[in-house]
Write an enzyme that holds these catalytic residues in place. Structure first.
Site, PDB file in Angstrom:
ATOM      1  N   ILE A  64       0.892  -1.167   0.000  1.00 33.55           N
ATOM      2  CA  ILE A  64       0.000   0.000   0.000  1.00 33.55           C
ATOM      3  C   ILE A  64       0.928   1.213   0.000  1.00 33.55           C
ATOM      4  O   ILE A  64       1.912   1.254   0.756  1.00 33.55           O
ATOM      5  CB  ILE A  64      -0.952   0.002   1.218  1.00 33.55           C
ATOM      6  N   SER A  65       0.667   2.185  -0.865  1.00 35.56           N
ATOM      7  CA  SER A  65       1.580   3.318  -1.021  1.00 35.56           C
ATOM      8  C   SER A  65       1.610   4.194   0.228  1.00 35.56           C
ATOM      9  O   SER A  65       0.674   4.222   1.024  1.00 35.56           O
ATOM     10  CB  SER A  65       1.165   4.162  -2.231  1.00 35.56           C
TER      11      SER A  65
END
Ligand code: SAH
Length: 227
Positions: A64-65
């Site tokens: 997940i960024s």
């Protein structure tokens, strides 16, 4: 287990210190980041770290960024409530949910079925139904649903895929994507007017590779993104 009030407190601190202090100032983007429960998009063992300034593992070798990267890319796309958006790389679904919050309709493509299913459930649980998640190779876009007002690619492309450019709206359509090798990329903003395309590089970044026909080969070593 932290309570939802604690999560909300951490989330507000994340927005103030990691986003607003670093220059994110679009009101709608800031508000979306304040309400979206990022902890619900990370695996159980990482929930306590959900509002830290970094990407986190989500399984399948993907991440997940970082919150700042999500906010920065979202802000640069200058999304309007009537926009239809194509996202490539659903991953956890966190960025997808932010797009659903800000726009009319979101098509998102993910190559890993398990991630796509999981993301769809989480976003549905939050009450959004203005989206369609496809399982497949997003490097080819979604020609049947084109044209898109905006395209966001959240995996690194080795070059600018022409096929995605051709799916942008001719009336100021914009796409944001990381372009480079598997170690380092430049976040690039493409704008289309008629058959004219302009390109601007925004910052250096590191995303996991876009794997597919117009991306990298599937035998590439997956690297976690550091942004
Ligand atoms: N925005 C996501 C980022 C996930 S990482 C988040 O914040 O959770 C990038 C994702 O792109 C991974 O889930 C990976 O499986 C996916 N991906 C890589 N190549 C793809 C392709 N050709 N088509 C669709 N998804 C792809």
């Amino acid at each position: 287990m932290p309570t939802s009030r604690e999560y909300a407190r951490w989330r507000n601190r994340m927005v103030d210190e990691q986003l607003v202090k670093r220059g994110i100032n679009d009101r709608r983007v800031v508000d979306a980041m304040r309400v979206m429960p990022r902890h619900q998009f990370v695996p159980e063992e990482f929930k306590a770290q959900a509002y830290e300034d970094r990407p986190l593992p989500i399984g399948e070798g993907q991440t997940i960024s970082q919150p700042y990267m999500v906010a920065f890319m979202t802000e640069r796309l200058r999304l309007k409530p009537h926009h239809t958006v194509l996202e490539i790389g659903t991953g956890s679904g966190y960025q997808t949910a932010i797009l659903c919050h800000l726009t009319h309709y979101v098509y998102s493509v993910e190559r890993v079925t398990r991630l796509a299913d999981h993301a769809g459930e989480r976003i549905g649980d939050l009450g959004y139904n203005n989206l369609d998640i496809h399982v497949g190779d997003g490097s080819q876009g979604l020609p049947d649903q084109a044209a898109f007002d905006r395209i966001m690619v959240t995996a690194a492309a080795p070059w600018l895929p022409n096929v995605l450019c051709s799916q942008l709206s001719k009336h100021g359509g914009q796409m944001i994507l990381p372009i480079g090798d598997e170690h380092l990329q430049e976040l690039t903003l493409i704008t289309r007017r008629g058959e004219r395309f302009t390109s601007r590089t925004l910052l250096r970044c590191r995303f996991v590779p876009l794997i597919g026909r117009f991306g990298f080969d599937s035998d590439i070593n997956s690297q976690p993104n550091i942004f």
